[in-house]
Design a protein around this motif. Structure first.
Motif, PDB file in Angstrom:
ATOM      1  N   GLU A  12      34.401  49.784  33.722  1.00 36.28           N
ATOM      2  CA  GLU A  12      33.804  48.730  34.506  1.00 36.28           C
ATOM      3  C   GLU A  12      34.872  47.431  34.119  1.00 36.28           C
ATOM      4  O   GLU A  12      35.368  46.772  35.002  1.00 36.28           O
ATOM      5  N   LYS A  13      35.616  47.427  32.975  1.00 40.23           N
ATOM      6  CA  LYS A  13      36.597  46.483  32.703  1.00 40.23           C
ATOM      7  C   LYS A  13      37.674  46.670  33.792  1.00 40.23           C
ATOM      8  O   LYS A  13      38.322  45.769  34.365  1.00 40.23           O
ATOM      9  N   THR A  15      37.447  48.118  36.614  1.00 41.22           N
ATOM     10  CA  THR A  15      37.145  47.748  38.053  1.00 41.22           C
ATOM     11  C   THR A  15      37.164  46.042  38.326  1.00 41.22           C
ATOM     12  O   THR A  15      37.762  45.597  39.220  1.00 41.22           O
ATOM     13  N   LYS A  16      37.167  45.360  37.171  1.00 38.20           N
ATOM     14  CA  LYS A  16      36.939  43.934  37.373  1.00 38.20           C
ATOM     15  C   LYS A  16      38.291  43.354  37.285  1.00 38.20           C
ATOM     16  O   LYS A  16      38.407  42.596  37.983  1.00 38.20           O
ATOM     17  N   LYS A  17      39.261  44.139  36.640  1.00 40.12           N
ATOM     18  CA  LYS A  17      40.562  43.644  36.783  1.00 40.12           C
ATOM     19  C   LYS A  17      41.258  43.986  38.165  1.00 40.12           C
ATOM     20  O   LYS A  17      42.064  43.251  38.531  1.00 40.12           O
ATOM     21  N   VAL A  19      39.541  44.233  40.904  1.00 36.47           N
ATOM     22  CA  VAL A  19      39.070  43.153  41.872  1.00 36.47           C
ATOM     23  C   VAL A  19      39.664  41.892  41.863  1.00 36.47           C
ATOM     24  O   VAL A  19      39.939  41.188  42.849  1.00 36.47           O
ATOM     25  N   LYS A  20      39.888  41.397  40.464  1.00 36.79           N
ATOM     26  CA  LYS A  20      40.515  40.156  40.285  1.00 36.79           C
ATOM     27  C   LYS A  20      41.873  39.899  40.954  1.00 36.79           C
ATOM     28  O   LYS A  20      42.419  39.001  41.561  1.00 36.79           O
ATOM     29  N   GLU A  23      41.946  39.672  44.572  1.00 32.82           N
ATOM     30  CA  GLU A  23      41.565  38.443  44.824  1.00 32.82           C
ATOM     31  C   GLU A  23      42.600  37.463  44.907  1.00 32.82           C
ATOM     32  O   GLU A  23      42.931  36.800  45.872  1.00 32.82           O
ATOM     33  N   GLU A 118      27.167  45.836  41.098  1.00 36.06           N
ATOM     34  CA  GLU A 118      28.521  46.443  40.695  1.00 36.06           C
ATOM     35  C   GLU A 118      27.919  47.707  39.700  1.00 36.06           C
ATOM     36  O   GLU A 118      26.909  47.491  39.042  1.00 36.06           O
ATOM     37  N   ASP A 135      24.802  47.011  37.237  1.00 36.01           N
ATOM     38  CA  ASP A 135      24.446  45.583  36.832  1.00 36.01           C
ATOM     39  C   ASP A 135      23.882  45.455  35.322  1.00 36.01           C
ATOM     40  O   ASP A 135      22.938  44.786  35.229  1.00 36.01           O
TER      41      ASP A 135
END
Length: 146
Positions: A12-13, A15-17, A19-20, A23, A118, A135
């Motif tokens: 999960e972490k 994936t967030k990295k 996506v960030k 962006e 998510e 989520d």
């Protein structure tokens, strides 16, 4: 199961990295495109101001040799590049049988009973299980390799 929870959280972490980072890159490309546009508008305005009011009579001159044009700067090409949407098919094979990742995701959505913004999935073929966090809601489901 404790190892699974840590792995799902790590996924999960990650994936967030990702996506960030995407962006931030998109914002940089947009900013560069705006800068290039602004420079083009300024150049056009300068060219209009420098244009002579009267034209001198045309004289025929010998053709001039011109140097070959230089390729555009890489930055300009990057600014003009648009993000490409990639279509990917992803399969997991175990015991000579394949399962599509999109099928696993669809079954997870059916298991939780709603769409999730998510989803992090840890697929364990040797147990025929998929552990997931959707989520913030943890769960597991059977995955059949048939």
């Amino acid at each position: 199961m404790a190892k699974t929870k840590k792995t799902a959280a790590a996924a999960e972490k990650e994936t967030k990295k990702t996506v960030k980072a995407a962006e931030v890159k998109a914002e940089a490309v947009e900013a560069k495109a705006e800068e290039v546009k602004a420079e083009e508008v300024k150049a056009e305005a300068k060219a209009e101001k420098k244009a002579p009011a009267k034209k001198a009579p045309a004289k025929k001159a010998a053709p001039k040799k011109t140097a070959p044009k230089k390729p555009e700067a890489v930055e300009t090409k990057i600014a003009e590049a648009k993000p490409v949407e990639t279509k990917a098919d992803f399969f997991v094979e175990f015991g000579g049988v394949q399962v599509a990742a999109k099928d696993v995701l669809e079954n997870i959505k059916k298991t939780i009973g709603k769409d999730a913004k998510e989803i992090a999935v840890y697929l364990k073929p040797e147990e025929s299980k998929a552990y997931f966090v959707a989520d913030g809601e943890k769960g597991e489901m059977d995955v059949y390799f048939c």
